[in-house]
Design an enzyme around this catalytic site. Structure first.
Site, PDB file in Angstrom:
ATOM      1  N   GLY A 124       0.779  -1.233   0.000  1.00  0.00           N
ATOM      2  CA  GLY A 124       0.000   0.000   0.000  1.00  0.00           C
ATOM      3  C   GLY A 124       0.807   1.277   0.000  1.00  0.00           C
ATOM      4  N   ALA A 125       2.125   1.163  -0.254  1.00  0.00           N
ATOM      5  CA  ALA A 125       2.975   2.361  -0.220  1.00  0.00           C
ATOM      6  C   ALA A 125       3.237   2.911  -1.620  1.00  0.00           C
ATOM      7  CB  ALA A 125       4.302   2.031   0.470  1.00  0.00           C
ATOM      8  N   ASP A 174       4.631  -0.143 -14.089  1.00  0.00           N
ATOM      9  CA  ASP A 174       5.022  -0.904 -12.901  1.00  0.00           C
ATOM     10  C   ASP A 174       5.576  -2.277 -13.273  1.00  0.00           C
ATOM     11  OD1 ASP A 174       3.965   1.277 -11.664  1.00  0.00           O
ATOM     12  OD2 ASP A 174       2.217   0.252 -10.845  1.00  0.00           O
TER      13      ASP A 174
END
Length: 389
Positions: A124-125, A174
């Site tokens: 979640g970062a 990503d």
């Protein structure tokens, strides 16, 4: 840290299954140095893989049964590879079976396997733990079953798994960075054509530090969709006034400024940020190539203020962390990173003062928001790979 993760994952595999894993794979998270919110605006991005990983310990089974063990969550999931694969309630499972679903369509041998995985990528970062999971899985299957997939195919499979099984309409950056990463190299990537170049990234006496705000505001999805609509509206108006413009890539800041009274204030601000950010990427590459880390830091800082004031995807916590960091003489650049409304800031800090800066910001953030700040010192690392046992 990497060796500890490998040992931990391997030991847990041995403990659960009373045998050694046949394979160990490492799949990294990623950062983006600069080029934020331009991947869907025909700009270039500058990502890199980092030394935070998901480690996979894997063995083939003699039957078609598959066992997945997410050690950090203390959860497991079993299924038969011959069954029809469909999304399930556990999101982490979807990232994996979304990959397997595509590989089955490509003729993956219907052999079972057992996997234990563990991670040092913070969840979640905004460091793309999901892309690391997808691409690590595709890479592992490719190696184990000799599927002869290219790196690009592995990245695309990871992206499609996120679209189809996780329901997140992400870009390719990503997954691409996770697979194609190289040690001490950033990747200049065209997210439209997937053309890419490596550029050296020697930060010399500086350290990259991520400050995790530990907040994620709910505007992320709605805000992201709104921005996409706003820049599309703006580009249509720019094209109507400048027929030679085919995308933001060949639109100039001068053109946008000339249309200030034609565009609404919001659309003008969004378009101005996009053209300025597209122009910052080659300047950042040049700064890195010349070893001018101060100039790189200045560009990153300009990106933050553009994201905060023009694109409006920051939040009070992120702005506070950037302002506090830039108040330290040893910090030469800071910005929010990722989609926005929370997540991490990326900072360029003098190495010998890193611990002191972390201490100061942790204290200030706790006083201001009563949140325990998380800090990660990172290095640029190689992409998804096999680790020899």
């Amino acid at each position: 840290m990497k060796k500890k993760l490998i040992q931990y994952t391997t030991k847990n595999f041995e403990k659960l299954f009373q045998k050694k894993p046949e394979y160990i794979f490492l799949s990294p998270g990623r950062i983006n140095i600069i080029g934020e919110h331009v991947d869907y605006n025909d700009g270039f991005v500058l990502p890199a893989a980092i030394n935070k990983y998901i480690c996979f310990a894997i063995s083939e089974n003699e039957n078609s049964e598959c066992v997945l063990v997410a050690k950090d969550l203390n959860e497991a999931y079993s299924f038969n590879i011959k069954d029809q694969l469909q999304p399930v309630e556990k999101m982490w499972v979807n990232y994996i079976i979304g990959v397997l679903h595509q590989l089955k369509e490509k003729g993956l041998p219907e052999k079972g396997f057992t996997i234990v995985f563990s991670s040092t990528i913070p969840m979640g970062a905004g460091l793309s733990s999901s892309a690391a999971l997808e691409c690590g899985m595709a890479y592992a299957m490719n190696k184990m079953f000799h599927l002869k997939l290219s790196k690009e195919e592995i990245a695309r499979i990871g992206q499609k798994a996120e679209h189809t099984f996780a329901g997140v309409n992400c870009g390719i950056m990503d997954q691409f960075a996770s697979v194609f990463g190289k040690k001490n190299k950033v990747i200049k990537l065209d997210c439209t054509t997937l053309a890419y170049e490596y550029h050296k990234a020697d930060f010399k006496e500086y350290q990259l530090v991520l400050f995790d705000s530990c907040v994620k505001h709910t505007h992320l999805t709605s805000g992201y969709n709104d921005r996409r609509n706003e820049v599309e509206q703006g580009l249509a108006i720019i094209k109507a006034n400048y027929p030679e413009v085919t995308s933001f890539r060949n639109c100039t800041e001068k053109m946008v400024l000339s249309l200030k009274n034609t565009l609404s204030e919001i659309i003008f601000n969004r378009c101005l940020f996009v053209v300025q950010e597209i122009e910052r990427v080659p300047l950042a590459i040049k700064a890195l190539s010349n070893g001018n880390i101060n100039q790189l830091g200045e560009l990153m800082t300009k990106t933050h203020y553009g994201l905060s004031e023009l694109y409006e995807v920051s939040c009070p916590e992120m702005d506070f962390l950037v302002t506090e960091a830039l108040g330290e003489a040893e910090v030469v650049g800071a910005r929010m990173m990722g989609g926005g409304f929370g997540g991490c800031t990326i900072n360029v800090v003098k190495k010998e003062t890193t611990d002191n800066v972390i201490q100061k910001l942790t204290k200030a953030y706790k006083i201001k928001y009563n949140i325990d700040l998380k800090a990660y010192k990172i290095k640029i690392a190689k992409g998804t790979s096999t680790y020899g046992i």
